[in-house]
Design a protein around this motif. Structure first.
Motif, mmCIF file in Angstrom:
data_model
loop_
_atom_site.group_PDB
_atom_site.id
_atom_site.type_symbol
_atom_site.label_atom_id
_atom_site.label_comp_id
_atom_site.label_asym_id
_atom_site.label_seq_id
_atom_site.Cartn_x
_atom_site.Cartn_y
_atom_site.Cartn_z
ATOM 1 N N GLN A 78 0.835 -1.195 0.000
ATOM 2 C CA GLN A 78 0.000 0.000 0.000
ATOM 3 C C GLN A 78 0.874 1.251 0.000
ATOM 4 N N ASP A 81 4.537 1.946 1.516
ATOM 5 C CA ASP A 81 5.247 0.704 1.811
ATOM 6 C C ASP A 81 6.496 0.547 0.945
ATOM 7 N N LYS A 139 5.082 -8.268 10.617
ATOM 8 C CA LYS A 139 3.805 -8.483 9.953
ATOM 9 C C LYS A 139 3.780 -9.842 9.269
ATOM 10 N N ASP A 162 -8.680 -5.861 8.890
ATOM 11 C CA ASP A 162 -7.443 -5.086 8.746
ATOM 12 C C ASP A 162 -7.486 -4.204 7.504
ATOM 13 N N TRP A 163 -8.045 -4.724 6.431
ATOM 14 C CA TRP A 163 -8.185 -3.974 5.184
ATOM 15 C C TRP A 163 -9.063 -2.749 5.408
ATOM 16 N N LYS A 165 -9.594 -1.177 8.223
ATOM 17 C CA LYS A 165 -8.919 -0.197 9.080
ATOM 18 C C LYS A 165 -7.873 0.600 8.318
ATOM 19 N N LYS A 166 -7.204 -0.031 7.379
ATOM 20 C CA LYS A 166 -6.142 0.641 6.630
ATOM 21 C C LYS A 166 -6.686 1.526 5.514
ATOM 22 N N GLU A 167 -7.712 1.049 4.799
ATOM 23 C CA GLU A 167 -8.127 1.751 3.591
ATOM 24 C C GLU A 167 -9.620 2.065 3.533
#
Length: 230
Positions: A78, A81, A139, A162-163, A165-167
């Motif tokens: 992402q 990164d 990770k 998790d996806w 929360k990140k995006e």
């Protein structure tokens, strides 16, 4: 690409925030830049000159290929990164490639040899890089732990959580995720078959936890979803 744009691409990355303006301007001379579109291959580890890549915009998948030719998604990269030869070592026994998942990809990169020299010149940068890579390794370790300790449903729930929360984009209780992954991609990420991934996604839809389309995933009540995801 203009020198000013190159400068801000580097200056904006948290890894280089320990460097001065003049030091970053010097980096622009040895930094490569590339744009790509959805489906484009960014690099092959077995044939390309070893590089360290920084993703400025978009999403990329790292796909590992075993000796029999079987492919497995190793990681989703992402914005912000790093990917490529992160351990600063090349390994002829492994083979992987990076492929663009979204429409517009912007990448900056350094030859591995240039990046090693850069770390030698700037100890504070080397320390930041070590921390950055350490978090990536942690990770991957956690992902491996989840693979051997959780079933496919639990892995899917955790991945979607998790996806999100990140995006994800929150609107009230709902969270909207731009879906740039195929069901086969999701299956590879959670290490199961495409058929199982499809079945699990359908079950989540039937229970109204999510609304799934090729373009978007909507988590209908994120608080409730977090509870079932653990």
């Amino acid at each position: 690409m203009s020198a000013d744009l190159k400068f801000w691409y580097l200056r904006d990355h948290k890894l280089f925030r320990t460097l001065s303006f003049s030091q970053i301007k010097q980096l622009c001379i040895i930094t490569g830049y590339k744009k790509a579109g959805k489906g484009d291959i960014i690099y092959f580890s077995s044939t390309d000159v070893p590089r360290i890549f920084f993703l400025k915009k978009g999403n990329i998948k790292i796909v590992s290929v075993d000796k029999s030719g079987k492919e497995m998604i190793k990681d989703i990269i992402q914005k912000g990164d790093l990917f490529g030869e992160l351990t600063l070592e090349t390994d002829s026994e492994t083979y992987e490639y990076a492929q663009a998942l979204t429409d517009e990809i912007i990448i900056c990169s350094f030859l591995l040899s240039d990046f090693e020299n850069l770390l030698l010149k700037h100890p504070e940068l080397a320390l930041s890089y070590t921390k950055f890579v350490g978090l990536r390794m942690l990770k991957w370790k956690n992902n491996y732990s989840n693979l051997i300790s959780k079933d496919a449903k639990a892995r899917l729930l955790m991945f979607i959580k998790d996806w999100a929360k990140k995006e994800g984009r929150a609107e009230g209780d709902k969270v909207y995720i731009e879906n740039y992954l195929t069901q086969n991609d999701i299956a590879q990420i959670i290490c199961t078959s495409r058929q199982t991934a499809t079945q699990l996604l359908n079950e989540l839809e039937e229970k109204q936890f999510i609304t799934y389309t090729r373009k978007q995933i909507i988590i209908n009540d994120f608080t409730a979803f977090e509870k079932i995801a653990g």
